[in-house]
Design a protein around this motif. Structure first.
Motif, PDB file in Angstrom:
ATOM      1  N   ALA A 132       5.950  -9.780  12.142  1.00 53.29           N
ATOM      2  CA  ALA A 132       5.861  -8.325  11.995  1.00 53.29           C
ATOM      3  C   ALA A 132       4.438  -7.866  11.725  1.00 53.29           C
ATOM      4  O   ALA A 132       4.083  -6.721  12.020  1.00 53.29           O
ATOM      5  N   ASP A 133       3.597  -8.763  11.155  1.00 52.82           N
ATOM      6  CA  ASP A 133       2.208  -8.379  10.866  1.00 52.82           C
ATOM      7  C   ASP A 133       1.384  -8.191  12.133  1.00 52.82           C
ATOM      8  O   ASP A 133       0.302  -7.598  12.076  1.00 52.82           O
ATOM      9  N   CYS A 134       1.889  -8.682  13.258  1.00 53.04           N
ATOM     10  CA  CYS A 134       1.136  -8.520  14.505  1.00 53.04           C
ATOM     11  C   CYS A 134       1.005  -7.044  14.885  1.00 53.04           C
ATOM     12  O   CYS A 134       0.073  -6.660  15.586  1.00 53.04           O
ATOM     13  N   ALA A 135       1.953  -6.222  14.435  1.00 53.15           N
ATOM     14  CA  ALA A 135       1.933  -4.801  14.791  1.00 53.15           C
ATOM     15  C   ALA A 135       1.215  -3.958  13.744  1.00 53.15           C
ATOM     16  O   ALA A 135       1.178  -2.732  13.867  1.00 53.15           O
ATOM     17  N   VAL A 136       0.659  -4.588  12.704  1.00 50.58           N
ATOM     18  CA  VAL A 136      -0.015  -3.858  11.632  1.00 50.58           C
ATOM     19  C   VAL A 136      -1.513  -4.044  11.768  1.00 50.58           C
ATOM     20  O   VAL A 136      -1.997  -5.179  11.851  1.00 50.58           O
ATOM     21  N   SER A 137      -2.238  -2.933  11.795  1.00 58.74           N
ATOM     22  CA  SER A 137      -3.698  -3.016  11.862  1.00 58.74           C
ATOM     23  C   SER A 137      -4.291  -1.721  11.338  1.00 58.74           C
ATOM     24  O   SER A 137      -4.019  -0.647  11.873  1.00 58.74           O
ATOM     25  N   HIS A 138      -5.060  -1.834  10.276  1.00 62.40           N
ATOM     26  CA  HIS A 138      -5.806  -0.707   9.729  1.00 62.40           C
ATOM     27  C   HIS A 138      -7.282  -0.972  10.022  1.00 62.40           C
ATOM     28  O   HIS A 138      -7.994  -1.541   9.198  1.00 62.40           O
ATOM     29  N   HIS A 139      -7.687  -0.591  11.248  1.00 64.85           N
ATOM     30  CA  HIS A 139      -9.048  -0.877  11.710  1.00 64.85           C
ATOM     31  C   HIS A 139      -9.344  -2.383  11.622  1.00 64.85           C
ATOM     32  O   HIS A 139     -10.436  -2.795  11.230  1.00 64.85           O
ATOM     33  N   GLY A 140      -8.337  -3.198  11.958  1.00 67.24           N
ATOM     34  CA  GLY A 140      -8.511  -4.638  11.943  1.00 67.24           C
ATOM     35  C   GLY A 140      -8.144  -5.295  10.634  1.00 67.24           C
ATOM     36  O   GLY A 140      -8.232  -6.515  10.517  1.00 67.24           O
ATOM     37  N   TYR A 141      -7.706  -4.534   9.644  1.00 69.00           N
ATOM     38  CA  TYR A 141      -7.333  -5.077   8.334  1.00 69.00           C
ATOM     39  C   TYR A 141      -5.817  -5.017   8.190  1.00 69.00           C
ATOM     40  O   TYR A 141      -5.161  -4.075   8.658  1.00 69.00           O
ATOM     41  N   LEU A 142      -5.269  -6.027   7.507  1.00 61.03           N
ATOM     42  CA  LEU A 142      -3.832  -6.037   7.248  1.00 61.03           C
ATOM     43  C   LEU A 142      -3.487  -5.078   6.123  1.00 61.03           C
ATOM     44  O   LEU A 142      -2.525  -4.324   6.212  1.00 61.03           O
ATOM     45  N   ASP A 143      -4.272  -5.094   5.047  1.00 59.20           N
ATOM     46  CA  ASP A 143      -4.063  -4.188   3.919  1.00 59.20           C
ATOM     47  C   ASP A 143      -5.006  -2.995   4.090  1.00 59.20           C
ATOM     48  O   ASP A 143      -6.228  -3.164   4.165  1.00 59.20           O
ATOM     49  N   GLU A 144      -4.436  -1.806   4.171  1.00 56.55           N
ATOM     50  CA  GLU A 144      -5.279  -0.632   4.417  1.00 56.55           C
ATOM     51  C   GLU A 144      -6.273  -0.394   3.286  1.00 56.55           C
ATOM     52  O   GLU A 144      -7.336   0.206   3.511  1.00 56.55           O
ATOM     53  N   LYS A 145      -5.993  -0.895   2.086  1.00 50.83           N
ATOM     54  CA  LYS A 145      -6.931  -0.703   0.983  1.00 50.83           C
ATOM     55  C   LYS A 145      -8.199  -1.546   1.174  1.00 50.83           C
ATOM     56  O   LYS A 145      -9.210  -1.264   0.521  1.00 50.83           O
ATOM     57  N   ASN A 146      -8.138  -2.569   2.020  1.00 51.69           N
ATOM     58  CA  ASN A 146      -9.326  -3.377   2.297  1.00 51.69           C
ATOM     59  C   ASN A 146     -10.215  -2.767   3.367  1.00 51.69           C
ATOM     60  O   ASN A 146     -11.327  -3.249   3.597  1.00 51.69           O
ATOM     61  N   ASP A 147      -9.721  -1.736   4.024  1.00 50.98           N
ATOM     62  CA  ASP A 147     -10.504  -1.060   5.053  1.00 50.98           C
ATOM     63  C   ASP A 147     -11.589  -0.220   4.380  1.00 50.98           C
ATOM     64  O   ASP A 147     -11.289   0.605   3.509  1.00 50.98           O
ATOM     65  N   PRO A 148     -12.866  -0.419   4.720  1.00 44.99           N
ATOM     66  CA  PRO A 148     -13.929   0.391   4.095  1.00 44.99           C
ATOM     67  C   PRO A 148     -13.742   1.883   4.302  1.00 44.99           C
ATOM     68  O   PRO A 148     -14.238   2.682   3.505  1.00 44.99           O
ATOM     69  N   ALA A 149     -13.019   2.270   5.356  1.00 45.77           N
ATOM     70  CA  ALA A 149     -12.808   3.692   5.615  1.00 45.77           C
ATOM     71  C   ALA A 149     -11.590   4.240   4.891  1.00 45.77           C
ATOM     72  O   ALA A 149     -11.246   5.419   5.061  1.00 45.77           O
TER      73      ALA A 149
END
Length: 236
Positions: A132-149
């Motif tokens: 299921a994680d294959c469909a999750v991407s927050h600018h290339g990050y799995l956890d959106e909190k790790n996304d600098p944006a």
């Protein structure tokens, strides 16, 4: 030199023989012409080139999306793709691929499934721990909190509770007689004075209660009347 007539025929025959041997006369050139004509008329034989066999068609990249890393490696090995040509990485930037990842799932591949797979092409498999994680991407990050944006949502606005309504003051009863009213600062079931206090036998009464009869806290019926011995207007 004179030749005898008896020898003349022999001499003539000898000369003709010499001419025939030396190629004189018209008969020999005609034979050469016929020979050249026959050689010219004969068709020449041209060598046919051997056709070059077509280059073998390279195999196609198998569809590996959704398979485990172990199953994908086995499918590539069946196509003679060596392990040195296979690169395996984590799909998400914030995920570290463990050393043992045989049960991780393939999310994307390079080349894509169905594309040609020549013998010199390198293969890349991008994995995730859960399918299921294959469909999750927050600018290339799995956890959106790790996304600098990533911007945290604003905290919910807490609405201040409405103030409690002011207590409604009970207007003292002015009913004459033994009517019972609950006073704000008195006991339940007894009459109140005009200024909101319980009616107490023997105490002074307000001028507004002059002549009023009510039930006192001791259960007796009293009247706000004039008392000349002490002060006027007392419950008695």
């Amino acid at each position: 030199m004179r030749i005898s007539r008896h020898l003349a025929p022999v001499a003539v025959l000898g000369v003709l023989g010499v001419l025939a041997l030396t190629g004189c006369g018209g008969a020999a050139p005609q034979a050469d012409a016929k020979t050249n004509t026959a050689a010219t008329a004969a068709p020449s034989r041209i060598a046919t080139p051997t056709p070059t066999p077509p280059a073998p068609t390279p195999p196609s990249m198998p569809e590996l999306t959704g398979r485990t890393a172990q199953a994908s490696r086995e499918a590539l090995a069946a196509l003679s793709v060596s392990v040195t040509r296979i690169t395996i990485t984590a799909l998400h930037t914030d995920v570290t691929l463990p050393e043992v990842h045989d049960t991780w799932y393939v999310c994307t591949t390079t080349p894509k499934g169905g594309d040609p797979l020549p013998s010199t092409t390198d293969v890349t498999l991008n994995l995730a721990a859960k399918q299921a994680d294959c469909a999750v991407s927050h600018h290339g990050y799995l956890d959106e909190k790790n996304d600098p944006a990533y911007t945290p949502p604003a905290p919910p606005t807490t609405k201040a509770p409405a103030p409690d309504p002011a207590p409604t003051k009970t207007k003292p009863s002015t009913t004459t007689g033994g009517a019972m009213t609950t006073c704000p600062d008195g006991k339940s079931g007894y009459a109140c004075t005009s200024n909101g206090h319980p009616v107490v036998d023997g105490q002074f009464c307000p001028n507004a209660d002059r002549g009023r009869t009510a039930r006192a806290t001791n259960g007796t019926t009293v009247t706000c009347s004039y008392d000349p011995s002490v002060k006027p207007y007392r419950w008695q």
